[in-house]
Design an enzyme around this catalytic site. Structure first.
Site, short mmCIF file in Angstrom:
data_model
loop_
_atom_site.label_atom_id
_atom_site.label_comp_id
_atom_site.label_asym_id
_atom_site.label_seq_id
_atom_site.Cartn_x
_atom_site.Cartn_y
_atom_site.Cartn_z
N LYS A 116 40.29 33.52 38.20
CA LYS A 116 39.08 33.89 39.42
C LYS A 116 39.87 33.91 40.51
CE LYS A 116 34.82 33.05 37.39
NZ LYS A 116 33.57 32.60 37.30
N LYS A 198 36.84 39.20 27.91
CA LYS A 198 35.96 38.56 27.56
C LYS A 198 34.70 39.16 28.45
CE LYS A 198 34.44 34.81 30.31
NZ LYS A 198 33.39 33.91 30.33
N LYS A 201 29.46 38.32 33.18
CA LYS A 201 28.46 38.76 33.78
C LYS A 201 28.95 39.15 35.45
CE LYS A 201 26.70 34.25 33.66
NZ LYS A 201 27.68 33.27 34.25
#
Ligand code: AQP
Length: 333
Positions: A116, A198, A201
């Protein structure tokens, strides 16, 4: 004897940080309904979403939407405590204490933090670094035994266990040390555009299927899903990640073994595979969407449920927090 009869406590959560995906559903949400004989808490992890910049109005809308999705997916809110993380202040309070028992070195090894930080290089904030400590607080507040999550969250459950064991080592048995529950075959659903990564969302819309996607969107997205050029339907995540991802989704939703799914599809083309996956996804999601529409239409009832359940959660959380405050030496009245 008493311990053997104690009901297990199950805790998990999902962040309302985007449209809830088929990955969230298959990897986590679907498994939340497996624990009929346990005391289950499922939170809407809204505090966690603030580690990445959110649009406030969107965040509020998505939080209510996620609550309705939980119920639509089969979680009975009278049996399961479904609540919003920010409605139970004990999460943030325990996180502060646990921060003081967590090391910078162990947090800097977390792969989610590294991923992130790359994705949001302009906003590498302290909350992003501290995410696993808040997650440990979520889990430990309720003396949780089992944490159903996708495999990407395994490392966070492990650091939670380390923190709990460290704390217990100093102060005695304060926290139950939790176990992750990660069904191997479905632990990671991959992106439709980059099947080596992966499904997430917070990625662009065409890379994932959302639980609330319309049938035509599901068909369109799956038609465009990246596969490969050798044309053979075979389960081999290393060399055929796109096709293997489609096969995983199909076998899970059809409740077949991988062997059964592969042999049913053998000799067919990728177009037929994508069509079969579309049909299976639509068949799974349609009844969920119908229930969702009814639940979200009655906002007052949804809010009342969240209010009731936040109180139930807070009553449990307070017990642990009080014990922790006492153990560490905070002055009690
Ligand atoms: N692709 C996936 N396959 C299987 N399980 C998945 N999970 C997430 N993606 C997949 C599981 O869903 C639960 C909720 O995750 P979260 O909202 O707490 O955060 P996350 O893991 O970071 O999920 P996302 O979708 O990737 O969200 P963003 O994009 O906001 O970071 C977890 O149990 C997770 O393992």
């Amino acid at each position: 004897m008493e311990n053997a009869e104690k009901r297990k406590v199950v805790f998990s959560g999902i962040q309302p940080s985007g449209n809830i995906t088929l990955g969230n559903y298959i990897g986590a949400l679907r498994n939340f309904t497996l624990f009929d004989d346990a005391d289950c808490l499922y939170c809407l992890a809204d505090l966690h979403t603030l580690t990445v910049r959110q649009n406030p109005a969107e965040l509020r809308r998505r939080t209510a939407s996620l609550a309705a999705i939980y119920v639509a997916c089969g979680l009975d809110p009278d049996k399961n405590i479904i609540y919003c993380q920010s409605h139970v202040p004990a999460h943030a309070e325990l996180a502060w204490i646990l921060n003081c028992y967590t090391y910078m070195g162990e947090l800097s090894r977390m792969t989610q933090f590294k991923d992130k930080s790359q994705k949001h290089a302009d906003n590498i904030n302290a909350g992003l670094f501290d995410y696993p400590v808040l997650m440990a607080s979520d889990i430990l507040l309720y003396q949780t035994d089992i944490v159903p999550v996708g495999v990407d969250q395994k490392q966070h459950v492990e650091i939670c266990r380390d923190i709990a064991q460290r704390f217990n080592g100093i102060y005695g048995d304060v926290f139950t040390v939790p176990e992750p529950y990660i069904p191997k075959a479905t632990a990671k659903i991959m992106s439709l555009a980059e099947p080596e990564r992966k499904m997430s969302k917070s990625d662009p819309e065409d890379t994932y299927i959302a639980i609330l996607d319309k049938p035509e969107d599901i068909r369109r997205k799956l038609k465009r899903a990246v596969t490969d050029s050798d044309g053979e339907i075979r389960f081999d995540p290393e060399t055929k990640p796109g096709v293997s991802n489609l096969l995983t989704i199909l076998s899970v939703l059809k409740k077949e073994t991988m062997k059964e799914t592969v042999s049913a599809m053998q000799g067919l083309g990728y177009g037929a595979l994508k069509e079969a996956v579309s049909e299976a996804v639509i068949a799974e999601l349609t009844p969920i969407q119908q229930r969702y529409n009814e639940i979200i239409a009655d906002k007052d009832a949804l809010n009342a449920m969240l209010g009731r359940n936040a109180e139930r959660a807070y009553a449990l959380a307070r017990r642990t927090l009080r014990k922790v405050y006492k153990k560490v030496g905070l002055y009690q009245l």
